[in-house]
Structures are given as C-alpha cells and as structure tokens.
Design a protein around this motif. Structure first.
Motif, PDB file in Angstrom:
ATOM      1  N   LEU A 178     -25.326 -25.741  89.755  1.00 17.00           N
ATOM      2  CA  LEU A 178     -24.756 -26.904  89.079  1.00 17.00           C
ATOM      3  C   LEU A 178     -23.244 -26.873  89.120  1.00 17.00           C
ATOM      4  O   LEU A 178     -22.597 -27.916  89.237  1.00 17.00           O
ATOM      5  CB  LEU A 178     -25.244 -26.947  87.627  1.00 17.00           C
ATOM      6  N   SER A 179     -22.663 -25.695  89.025  1.00 13.09           N
ATOM      7  CA  SER A 179     -21.213 -25.591  88.985  1.00 13.09           C
ATOM      8  C   SER A 179     -20.592 -25.759  90.352  1.00 13.09           C
ATOM      9  O   SER A 179     -19.635 -26.499  90.527  1.00 13.09           O
ATOM     10  CB  SER A 179     -20.792 -24.229  88.415  1.00 13.09           C
ATOM     11  N   VAL A 180     -21.132 -25.055  91.344  1.00 13.38           N
ATOM     12  CA  VAL A 180     -20.475 -24.992  92.637  1.00 13.38           C
ATOM     13  C   VAL A 180     -20.822 -26.174  93.523  1.00 13.38           C
ATOM     14  O   VAL A 180     -20.058 -26.548  94.397  1.00 13.38           O
ATOM     15  CB  VAL A 180     -20.830 -23.670  93.361  1.00 13.38           C
ATOM     16  N   ALA A 181     -21.957 -26.805  93.276  1.00 17.16           N
ATOM     17  CA  ALA A 181     -22.331 -27.932  94.132  1.00 17.16           C
ATOM     18  C   ALA A 181     -21.278 -29.008  94.128  1.00 17.16           C
ATOM     19  O   ALA A 181     -21.136 -29.767  95.075  1.00 17.16           O
ATOM     20  CB  ALA A 181     -23.670 -28.526  93.683  1.00 17.16           C
TER      21      ALA A 181
ATOM     22  N   ALA B 287     -18.877 -38.329  89.030  1.00 18.10           N
ATOM     23  CA  ALA B 287     -17.659 -38.173  88.233  1.00 18.10           C
ATOM     24  C   ALA B 287     -16.559 -37.495  89.028  1.00 18.10           C
ATOM     25  O   ALA B 287     -15.377 -37.642  88.711  1.00 18.10           O
ATOM     26  CB  ALA B 287     -17.962 -37.371  86.974  1.00 18.10           C
ATOM     27  N   ARG B 288     -16.938 -36.738  90.039  1.00 14.45           N
ATOM     28  CA  ARG B 288     -15.949 -36.068  90.863  1.00 14.45           C
ATOM     29  C   ARG B 288     -15.487 -36.952  92.022  1.00 14.45           C
ATOM     30  O   ARG B 288     -14.565 -36.583  92.742  1.00 14.45           O
ATOM     31  CB  ARG B 288     -16.515 -34.754  91.400  1.00 14.45           C
TER      32      ARG B 288
ATOM     33  N   SER C  31     -24.754 -41.625  87.594  1.00 13.30           N
ATOM     34  CA  SER C  31     -24.957 -40.224  87.961  1.00 13.30           C
ATOM     35  C   SER C  31     -25.837 -39.550  86.907  1.00 13.30           C
ATOM     36  O   SER C  31     -25.377 -39.254  85.800  1.00 13.30           O
ATOM     37  CB  SER C  31     -23.602 -39.518  88.060  1.00 13.30           C
ATOM     38  N   PRO C  32     -27.123 -39.281  87.229  1.00 14.20           N
ATOM     39  CA  PRO C  32     -28.046 -38.775  86.210  1.00 14.20           C
ATOM     40  C   PRO C  32     -27.939 -37.288  85.926  1.00 14.20           C
ATOM     41  O   PRO C  32     -28.366 -36.842  84.856  1.00 14.20           O
ATOM     42  CB  PRO C  32     -29.414 -39.116  86.800  1.00 14.20           C
ATOM     43  N   THR C  33     -27.402 -36.502  86.870  1.00 16.96           N
ATOM     44  CA  THR C  33     -27.389 -35.051  86.676  1.00 16.96           C
ATOM     45  C   THR C  33     -25.996 -34.506  86.964  1.00 16.96           C
ATOM     46  O   THR C  33     -25.264 -35.036  87.802  1.00 16.96           O
ATOM     47  CB  THR C  33     -28.399 -34.365  87.618  1.00 16.96           C
TER      48      THR C  33
ATOM     49  N   GLN D  93     -20.066 -31.962  81.342  1.00 17.62           N
ATOM     50  CA  GLN D  93     -20.977 -31.100  82.089  1.00 17.62           C
ATOM     51  C   GLN D  93     -21.041 -31.476  83.560  1.00 17.62           C
ATOM     52  O   GLN D  93     -21.690 -30.795  84.342  1.00 17.62           O
ATOM     53  CB  GLN D  93     -22.366 -31.123  81.453  1.00 17.62           C
ATOM     54  N   GLN D  94     -20.359 -32.570  83.927  1.00 17.32           N
ATOM     55  CA  GLN D  94     -20.263 -32.931  85.340  1.00 17.32           C
ATOM     56  C   GLN D  94     -18.894 -32.600  85.924  1.00 17.32           C
ATOM     57  O   GLN D  94     -18.787 -32.260  87.097  1.00 17.32           O
ATOM     58  CB  GLN D  94     -20.577 -34.421  85.514  1.00 17.32           C
TER      59      GLN D  94
END
Length: 400
Positions: free
Chosen positions: A10-13, A334-335, A374-376, A138-139
């Motif tokens: 989740l963090s690095v993706a 978000a990124r 963006s759901p996740t 968290q995103q």
C-alpha cells in the motif's frame, strides 16, 4: 510476513505515482529550462537557439553561438491542488507549494565548426504535501521527487545550412513519499534513489536567412530505485526496490524572423509516457509484493509564440501552449490529481551591454477540474480537484 507485505504494498505502490501531481509539464516532466524560453511558452525551443540553454532544447543549436557563453536560471514553480469531496467539503488544504528549480548552461567555441556545451538541470521533479490529518491521508501526505542531470554535449556545423549535435545525460533521482497507515503503524515514509545514463540528439536546418527548423530527441531513462520503508513498528520496516522507465521525447520546432521587429515560432513535442506501464515492487529477497498497472498514455504538447524587438536593449515575448496529461480520468488518484493544461506566457529581455542579458518569464497554467474516484486504500476519495500552476523565471546570460 503477510502483514508486512500488505503494508509495504500500500505504501510503495504509490511511490512513483507521486511524481505526477501538479508538475509543470506533461506528467512530472519539467520543461522549465530557461527564462528566455518561458516567455514564449517554450514555443520553437529546438529552433530558436539564442542562448546557452539550447544545450537542453537542441544541442545542434550551439553552432549559432560564438566565443563562450554561460546562462544561469532560477524558476519559482508554484502548483496549487485543492480537493473538494462530492458533498462539497474541502479537505487537505492546498497540496501545492513553491519549489525553486535552478539550471545552468555553458557553451564554448572549440573551432569554427565545433562547439562544446555543458548543462546542469532538473528534467523531472515534483513537490506536494497535504495536511497531515486530511481525509485522504491514507492515500497520500507528502510527495517529493528531485532529479539532477549533467549533460555534456557537442555540436558540429556540417555546412551553411545544417548543424548536428548530441550529448550524454548522467541523471540522479531521489524521492520521498509518506502516507498514514493507521493504528500502531502510523505514518509510513519511503525514501529511494538511483542514477542512470541517457543521451540526447538534435539537428538544426537553416532554410534561409530568416527561417530555421530544429528537431531534438531525448532518450528514455531506466532506473532501479532502491530504498526503504520506515514506520513506528521495526518489524514492518525493510528494503524495497522498483524499476521505472522515464519517457523519451521528440520535439519539432520552427522559427521565422517575420520582420526586423517580429519573430514567430511554433513547436510540437511528443512524450512517450506509455513507457510507464506498471509499478512493480519487490522486497529485499526479490519477491514481488505489489504489481500495480498504470496505463499511462503518450502525450502531445503544442505551442506558438512571438517576440517583439523594441530596440537593441529591450524585447518582449508572449506564448500560448496546450499540454496533454498522461493520466486518464479512470486512473486518477490522490497522487495524480492533475489534468491537461493550457499555458499563457509573457516575458522580456534587457541587454545592459553587448555581452550580458537579463531575461524574465512568467506563465500561468490553466488546468481543467479533475474528477477523482479512488476507492483504495480506504476511505475512498470521491470528489474534484481544482488545480493551477504559476511559474516565474529569471535568467542571467554572459558572453565572453
């Protein structure tokens, strides 16, 4: 082990997705390489060749410079990215912030046909940061990317009409990414870096005394970023790496001296963002822990500009450009809150002497509102971004 892999995934993706944000050009590319070009929205960049910044835009253009010349530029790039939920609630503050991007160029005449040049610049970069407790923490929270590119080049005057040029690019990249994983993990911070080699080529053809055409190509840059994840839980930390291929680009430019007072120029640039197909993350043992498809697309940037010469000391510039974004609506996160943008640019030059010049350029980039769904990772972000970019550039050029 599964818990650690999930957290790192989740963090690095998003570690490379951060590079898009509100960068000033296509994707996270930085076309801001001169204040003289800024005033024309970089129209005709591969054909103008009126100062040492041609090392970046088209090394063949060095053939138009005599003696020795140095050009030093600083750009203040201020992106704005404001998120509002579908319910009309703003959150995160303004994720943009001013970043100062310098570049410098040197050109010297080796003999009547040969020139040597050196450029130090930043072809890619981004810096965005949301409020620490925003709804999408968290995103994404902080996102920072920096590159340093060293570009020695040569040009050769084949005949009265044609010049050719080329150079090598040694480029270093480093980045920082953070997001809140919640619970005992807290904020996860990722750092990574790498260096690689590339090249650039160019040709400049003088059609007649008033018109020239330039073509320039910059190669892809392939990286293996190595870094680590740091959290408040030691067992969740560790090394990670991922491969990325930054895009190549091809520019075709024209320049025409319409009269003693007016110059006009145009440009089209193709950027191969489809090379960014996925983000594949591996841990320290080489095991794939995440493989996220990106589906970026190639982009086109078109620009037109004009320069008015008041006298031997003063000139004014203006330009207009349209720059496609490589990310489509369905893949925006978000990124990656940016969208296609329209450039409106103005600038000018003052020459206090025959050996020196001061250039100033300003651009405002109008971006379309960007929808996001963006759901996740949860909670989902469903809303709209309002984006804009302002750029102010100053350049000093000295010939000797």
């Amino acid at each position: 082990m599964k818990f650690k892999q999930t957290m790192v995934s989740l963090s690095v993706a998003g570690a490379l997705l951060v590079m898009s944000g509100s960068a000033a050009a296509s994707g996270f590319a930085l076309i801001e390489q001169s204040a003289s070009g800024m005033g024309n929205a970089f129209a005709g960049g591969a054909a103008i060749a009126d100062d040492a910044s041609t090392v970046f835009f088209n090394p063949a253009g060095m053939s138009r410079l005599s003696g020795k010349q140095i050009a030093i530029t600083a750009h203040a790039i201020t992106p704005s990215a404001k998120y509002t939920s579908a319910a009309g609630v703003p959150s995160g503050g303004d994720a943009g912030g001013t970043a100062i991007v310098p570049n410098g160029y040197f050109v010297m005449e080796v003999n009547p046909a040969l020139r040597f040049g050196l450029g130090v610049n930043a072809p890619f970069g981004l810096q965005t940061e949301y409020d620490a407790n925003w709804v999408g923490k968290q995103q994404a929270i902080k996102s920072k990317l920096e590159t340093v590119n060293v570009n020695p080049s040569l040009s050769y005057q084949v005949n009265d009409k044609l010049s050719i040029g080329g150079g090598l690019d040694y480029q270093h990249i480093k980045g920082e990414l953070s997001q809140d994983q919640g619970g005992a993990i807290g904020v996860a911070v990722i750092n990574g870096s790498d260096s690689t080699w590339g090249y650039n080529l160019g040709a400049l053809y003088q059609v007649d005394s008033t018109t020239r055409i330039g073509v320039a190509y910059r190669s892809t840059m392939s990286y293996t970023l190595s870094g680590s994840v740091a959290t408040s839980l030691p067992f969740a930390n560790g090394p990670v790496s991922l491969n990325i291929k930054l895009p190549d680009s091809l520019s075709i430019s024209g320049f025409h001296q319409y009269s003693d007072k007016w110059d006009v120029m145009a440009d089209v640039t193709f950027t191969g963002w489809s090379s960014f197909k996925q983000v594949k993350i591996v841990d320290g043992t080489g095991v794939t822990i995440s493989n996220t498809p990106e589906n970026w697309k190639d982009t086109v940037r078109v620009a037109v500009g004009a320069t008015y010469h008041y006298n031997q000391h003063w000139l004014a510039r203006a330009g207009l450009a349209y720059d496609q974004a490589p990310v489509s609506d369905e893949f925006r996160t978000a990124r990656i809150p940016d969208n296609s943008r329209t450039w409106l640019s103005f600038g000018g030059q003052y020459k206090p002497s025959v050996t020196s010049a001061i250039d100033v350029g300003y651009s405002h980039l109008f971006l379309r509102d960007s929808s996001i769904n963006s759901p996740t990772p949860a909670p989902a972000l469903v809303g709209t971004y309002k984006n804009a970019v302002d750029i102010l550039s100053v350049q000093y050029t000295y010939s000797f």
